[in-house]
Scaffold this active site. Structure first.
Site, mmCIF file in Angstrom:
data_model
loop_
_atom_site.group_PDB
_atom_site.id
_atom_site.type_symbol
_atom_site.label_atom_id
_atom_site.label_comp_id
_atom_site.label_asym_id
_atom_site.label_seq_id
_atom_site.Cartn_x
_atom_site.Cartn_y
_atom_site.Cartn_z
ATOM 1 N N ALA A 198 19.614 -30.401 4.545
ATOM 2 C CA ALA A 198 19.661 -31.796 4.120
ATOM 3 C C ALA A 198 18.476 -32.065 3.198
ATOM 4 C CB ALA A 198 19.572 -32.699 5.350
ATOM 5 N N GLY A 201 20.757 -27.851 7.537
ATOM 6 C CA GLY A 201 22.051 -28.335 7.068
ATOM 7 C C GLY A 201 22.767 -27.313 6.203
ATOM 8 N N GLU A 238 24.485 -25.241 8.558
ATOM 9 C CA GLU A 238 25.593 -26.051 9.094
ATOM 10 C C GLU A 238 26.758 -26.091 8.112
ATOM 11 O OE1 GLU A 238 22.818 -29.296 9.927
ATOM 12 O OE2 GLU A 238 23.549 -29.287 11.987
ATOM 13 N N GLU A 292 14.901 -27.234 11.810
ATOM 14 C CA GLU A 292 14.772 -28.675 12.069
ATOM 15 C C GLU A 292 13.698 -29.011 13.085
ATOM 16 O OE1 GLU A 292 17.627 -27.154 11.590
ATOM 17 O OE2 GLU A 292 19.087 -28.433 10.583
HETATM 18 C C1 3H9 Z 1 18.295 -30.773 7.986
HETATM 19 O O1 3H9 Z 1 18.916 -29.958 7.348
HETATM 20 C C2 3H9 Z 1 18.938 -31.785 8.876
HETATM 21 C C3 3H9 Z 1 20.378 -31.481 9.169
HETATM 22 O O2 3H9 Z 1 20.476 -30.588 10.256
HETATM 23 C C4 3H9 Z 1 21.125 -32.709 9.574
HETATM 24 C C5 3H9 Z 1 21.204 -33.812 8.583
HETATM 25 C C6 3H9 Z 1 22.111 -34.899 9.007
HETATM 26 N N1 3H9 Z 1 14.877 -31.129 1.118
HETATM 27 O O3 3H9 Z 1 8.554 -24.961 -0.068
HETATM 28 P P1 3H9 Z 1 8.655 -24.848 -1.526
HETATM 29 C C7 3H9 Z 1 11.640 -28.750 -2.044
HETATM 30 S S1 3H9 Z 1 16.604 -30.886 7.895
HETATM 31 C C8 3H9 Z 1 14.212 -31.590 0.066
HETATM 32 O O4 3H9 Z 1 7.453 -25.157 -2.327
HETATM 33 P P2 3H9 Z 1 9.240 -22.055 -1.149
HETATM 34 C C9 3H9 Z 1 10.154 -28.804 -1.735
HETATM 35 O O5 3H9 Z 1 9.762 -30.094 -1.359
HETATM 36 C C10 3H9 Z 1 16.178 -29.691 6.659
HETATM 37 N N2 3H9 Z 1 13.373 -30.851 -0.669
HETATM 38 O O6 3H9 Z 1 9.209 -23.411 -1.969
HETATM 39 C C11 3H9 Z 1 9.587 -28.364 -3.055
HETATM 40 O O7 3H9 Z 1 9.605 -29.476 -3.914
HETATM 41 P P3 3H9 Z 1 8.462 -29.680 -5.026
HETATM 42 C C12 3H9 Z 1 16.158 -28.316 7.196
HETATM 43 C C13 3H9 Z 1 13.198 -29.584 -0.311
HETATM 44 O O8 3H9 Z 1 9.972 -21.107 -1.994
HETATM 45 C C14 3H9 Z 1 10.617 -27.358 -3.561
HETATM 46 O O9 3H9 Z 1 11.803 -27.610 -2.839
HETATM 47 N N3 3H9 Z 1 15.618 -27.433 6.200
HETATM 48 C C15 3H9 Z 1 13.858 -29.041 0.776
HETATM 49 O O10 3H9 Z 1 7.886 -21.724 -0.652
HETATM 50 C C16 3H9 Z 1 10.210 -25.935 -3.332
HETATM 51 O O11 3H9 Z 1 9.855 -25.776 -1.968
HETATM 52 C C17 3H9 Z 1 14.319 -27.133 6.144
HETATM 53 O O12 3H9 Z 1 13.528 -27.546 6.974
HETATM 54 C C18 3H9 Z 1 14.744 -29.858 1.507
HETATM 55 N N4 3H9 Z 1 15.438 -29.403 2.556
HETATM 56 O O13 3H9 Z 1 10.086 -22.368 0.167
HETATM 57 C C19 3H9 Z 1 13.896 -26.233 5.020
HETATM 58 N N5 3H9 Z 1 13.497 -27.752 0.903
HETATM 59 O O14 3H9 Z 1 8.586 -28.478 -5.928
HETATM 60 C C20 3H9 Z 1 12.664 -26.781 4.373
HETATM 61 C C21 3H9 Z 1 12.634 -27.519 -0.093
HETATM 62 O O15 3H9 Z 1 8.800 -30.954 -5.666
HETATM 63 N N6 3H9 Z 1 12.244 -26.025 3.228
HETATM 64 N N7 3H9 Z 1 12.458 -28.613 -0.830
HETATM 65 O O16 3H9 Z 1 7.166 -29.709 -4.256
HETATM 66 C C22 3H9 Z 1 11.569 -24.857 3.331
HETATM 67 O O17 3H9 Z 1 11.342 -24.332 4.403
HETATM 68 C C23 3H9 Z 1 11.060 -24.242 2.061
HETATM 69 O O18 3H9 Z 1 10.932 -25.258 1.117
HETATM 70 C C24 3H9 Z 1 11.955 -23.131 1.481
HETATM 71 C C25 3H9 Z 1 11.430 -22.719 0.076
HETATM 72 C C26 3H9 Z 1 11.878 -21.923 2.427
HETATM 73 C C27 3H9 Z 1 13.350 -23.607 1.326
#
Ligand code: 3H9
Length: 708
Positions: free
Chosen positions: A63, A104, A107, A127
């Site tokens: 998400a 998500g 999911e 999450e």
């Molecule tokens: C969910 O899914 C809830 C659902 O179950 C239910 C819903 C109803 N959203 O970390 P980075 C951005 S909860 C928005 O520097 P990396 C991040 O802010 C979600 N933005 O790169 C950054 O922006 P900026 C569950 C996101 O390569 C840019 O992407 N998912 C999201 O070191 C690059 O990120 C998570 O918890 C997002 N979901 O790591 C995953 N993800 O460049 C969270 C990333 O403007 N994300 N961004 O600063 C991560 O763990 C890492 O970002 C990821 C990439 C491993 C993906």
């Protein structure tokens, strides 16, 4: 018509390629387009099966966290609603998971009847690290795939699986060949399914997730027992219980009702202060790498060889970080025995990792081979980065840097691992202050994630940028700090621990002070922490502060007295507490000592409430943090919160000291400081000075801590 996806047909297959950079976060517009593409493919009689994939991007990171709390998050189709629609597809859908399928994103994959992953893909539900549960079907569909026990384990750990483990668990159906195109493999898979007239959505292997893998039904109190066994570890965090409740619903309710229950539980968590705090840290972490004046166009200095001076615990740990990523390191010591001891310790650390299966013997030897011991500064001549980790004394450090200035090649980055000393003074004894920087690792340096990157007045931008990049490469969380006593972390530790020591003289016991702090969720109380790191270390780093003894003779007196007695804490078996093996007990002599010192200093002893301990320790910590922000030592409040959550055991679900202050209310913090200023007489007058920025924020009615 589509802006965030590519829709194309490959004969009877509809290919839906997600291309919302950088990570295909499922924001409203992307959800709308996925829905439209799905409906288009469903309505097209020529389409027999659908494939969802990441178009030149990771499959999906979940998400859109930035939408949480906004109208866009709930705007139709909300993610749970969209995934219910996809899961009802009359045609087989295949998720082709490349890169990542997180939260998500996983999911979304589970809402497809079939999943294929590339071998290097990683899948999981992070999450929980955001104080949430998977809220778009994850808690209902995963247990039906792998059983409730495994689902609980996976969701609560937040752990990411590699593709092979996901295959073994049945989360994905097959892996693409390492050399094959994922999309081609997904198309072949879909055609196979069509050839077999496979159902659009196959039956779940664990249609009754409440039946354990052994075949027996889970005990009736499985979920309650699980929660009870983890209560101490969870420390009042609400998300883990939410996960258990949701998976329990999967065991007890039909899918549709379970999904409904999951949404209710997710919505409650989304509103919780704990999730807000954790999301604050998520974004703070991404912000921390951004420094005004530095962008991707700034050329960095190449770092092909590193040198570390000092092969003690700190130096050895620092060296391991670079060997771990394949960078050769020269480890310099003064004496052969110390060098041999240091290298032997590093080998021992690697052997422990190997025993735990985290490293093969071959990798161990490769890493050791990258470490070259040396007794000669001349071996540092071709190093691109030198980090000194010698005794914490300005005199010693200055000598080291003067020598480095002589032997190092032009352009080499010269870094100090000092935890309190003035980087500018250290830089001043070289002819290249622009190349000098602080790299403050935390012990054990091969494990702890925080790295304070201390920017001197003259540190060049490319030196800072190189340090930040390298910090990330070695798996650290680099946070920039300006120069001041103790930088961000240790400077804030000083007033926080000062209050803890003072409270002992006024009548609190060490166990009470520590308990109040651990009850709040800190890993350990500050007094236990000094027993662990060494009361001698605390004594040493307070040296520059000793001038205040003239104004406040009570300043850290109890700790100083323990130091004089050689009671350094755990390592000497006695400090604030008595240690026998792993057992710790109260030391009655410390109480007597506190009474005697209070008498000598004319401090009235009284019973101290837990609230007072909380307020005095925490408000002083917060006040110093705000002062640091005001002085520009930290670039933003989030950086301060990262330092304390990542380096000092401050609970992440409180978001760090400054986020916690916002939750408490800035007015409450300010009035508490003012109250103690009055109540504590000359002591209060001396120490309880509200930071000017705190006063300004409260006067302006602000609820967030920021300099802007
Ligand atoms: C969910 O899914 C809830 C659902 O179950 C239910 C819903 C109803 N959203 O970390 P980075 C951005 S909860 C928005 O520097 P990396 C991040 O802010 C979600 N933005 O790169 C950054 O922006 P900026 C569950 C996101 O390569 C840019 O992407 N998912 C999201 O070191 C690059 O990120 C998570 O918890 C997002 N979901 O790591 C995953 N993800 O460049 C969270 C990333 O403007 N994300 N961004 O600063 C991560 O763990 C890492 O970002 C990821 C990439 C491993 C993906």
């Amino acid at each position: 018509m589509y802006t965030l996806i590519d829709y194309s047909l490959d004969n009877e297959l509809a290919l839906i390629g997600l291309r919302r950079a950088p990570v295909n976060a499922l924001g409203h517009q992307l959800r709308l387009e996925i829905q439209a593409a799905f409906q288009q493919a469903s309505a097209d009689p020529a389409v027999k099966a659908l494939i969802v994939y990441g178009r030149e991007l990771p499959f999906c990171a979940g998400a859109d966290i930035a939408e949480f709390g906004d109208a866009a998050f709930a705007a139709s189709p909300a993610l749970p609603e969209l995934l219910i629609e996809l899961a009802s597809s009359a045609k087989p859908m295949v998720a082709a998971v490349g890169g990542l399928a997180l939260g998500g994103g996983l999911e979304l994959a589970l809402a497809c009847g079939y999943r294929i992953a590339e071998p290097k893909a990683r899948l999981g539900f992070p999450e929980i690290t955001l104080g949430l549960l998977p809220g778009a079907g994850g808690t209902q569909r995963l247990p039906r795939l792998v059983g409730a026990e495994k689902a609980v384990e996976l969701i609560l750990s937040g752990q990411l699986l590699n593709a092979k483990s996901a295959l073994d668990l049945g989360i994905v159906d097959r892996l693409a060949g390492a050399a094959d195109s994922l999309l081609d493999s997904a198309c072949a898979f879909a055609r196979e399914l069509l050839g077999q007239s496979a159902p659009a959505f196959p039956a779940y292997p664990h249609a009754e997730p409440g039946v354990a893998t052994s075949g027996a039904a889970l005990p009736a109190d499985f979920f309650a027992d699980y929660a009870a066994s983890k209560a101490a570890q969870w420390h009042g965090q609400v998300a883990p219980q939410g996960v258990l409740d949701a998976v329990q619903a999967a065991c007890e309710l039909p899918l549709a009702a379970g999904l409904q229950r999951e949404t209710e539980l997710f919505d409650a968590l989304l509103e919780s202060p704990q999730s807000k705090a954790l999301r604050h840290l998520f974004f703070a972490e991404r912000e921390a790498g951004k420094v005004p004046g530095i962008d991707a166009s700034l050329p960095l200095r190449p770092i092909a060889k590193v040198a570390v001076i000092g092969a003690g615990t700190m130096g050895g740990g620092i060296a391991m970080n670079f060997a771990n990523i394949g960078i050769p390191v020269v480890l310099l010591e003064q004496k052969r025995e110390a060098l041999d001891r240091g290298l032997a310790q590093i080998r021992k650390n690697y052997e422990i990792s190997a025993k735990r299966g985290k490293l093969t013997q071959e990798q161990l030897e490769q890493r050791m081979a990258l470490l070259q011991g040396s007794l000669d500064y001349a071996d540092l001549a071709d190093a691109d980065l030198v980090i000194e980790a010698v005794f914490e004394s300005m005199e010693v450090k200055r000598q080291v840097f003067a020598t480095l200035d002589e032997v190092c090649k032009p352009g080499a980055i010269l870094a100090s691992n000092t935890s309190t000393l003035d980087i500018d003074q250290i830089a001043a004894c070289t002819r290249r202050p622009q190349d000098v920087i602080g790299l403050h690792f935390f012990s054990p340096a091969n494990v702890m994630r925080l790295l304070e990157v201390v920017r001197g007045k003259q540190t060049a931008l490319d030196v800072l940028a190189t340090a930040l990049k390298l910090g990330k490469q070695i798996g650290k969380l680099p946070v920039v700090s300006g120069v001041c006593y103790g930088f961000i972390g240790n400077r804030m530790l000083e007033p926080y621990s000062r209050e803890a020591y003072r409270l002992l003289l006024e009548g609190a016991t060490p166990a009470q002070v520590d308990r109040v702090l651990t009850d709040l969720g800190l890993n350990m109380g500050v007094l236990s922490m000094y027993d662990l790191v060494g009361i001698d270390v605390g004594y040493l780093i307070r040296t520059p502060m000793r001038a205040v003894l003239a104004e406040d003779p009570s300043y850290c007196r109890l700790a100083d007295e323990l130091y004089t007695l050689g009671r350094y804490g755990q390592k000497s078996g006695r400090g604030m507490y008595i240690y026998e093996g792993r057992e710790r007990r109260d030391d009655p002599e410390v109480l007597t000592m506190a009474e005697r010192l209070a008498g000598e200093l004319g401090i009235q002893r009284r019973s101290i409430s837990d609230q007072e301990i909380h307020d005095r320790c925490l408000f002083m910590l917060i006040n110093e943090g705000i002062q640091i922000l005001d002085e520009g030592i930290a670039l933003r409040a989030g950086d301060i919160d990262l330092v304390w959550t990542c380096g000092y055991g401050f609970p992440t679900w409180l978001g760090g000291p400054l986020h916690y202050a916002e939750q408490l209310g800035l007015e409450r913090v300010l009035s508490g400081i003012r109250q103690y200023r009055e109540q504590l007489g000359a002591y209060g007058e001396l120490w309880f000075k509200p930071a000017a920025l705190l006063e300004q924020l409260v006067a302006a009615g602000k609820t967030r801590i920021s300099k802007d």
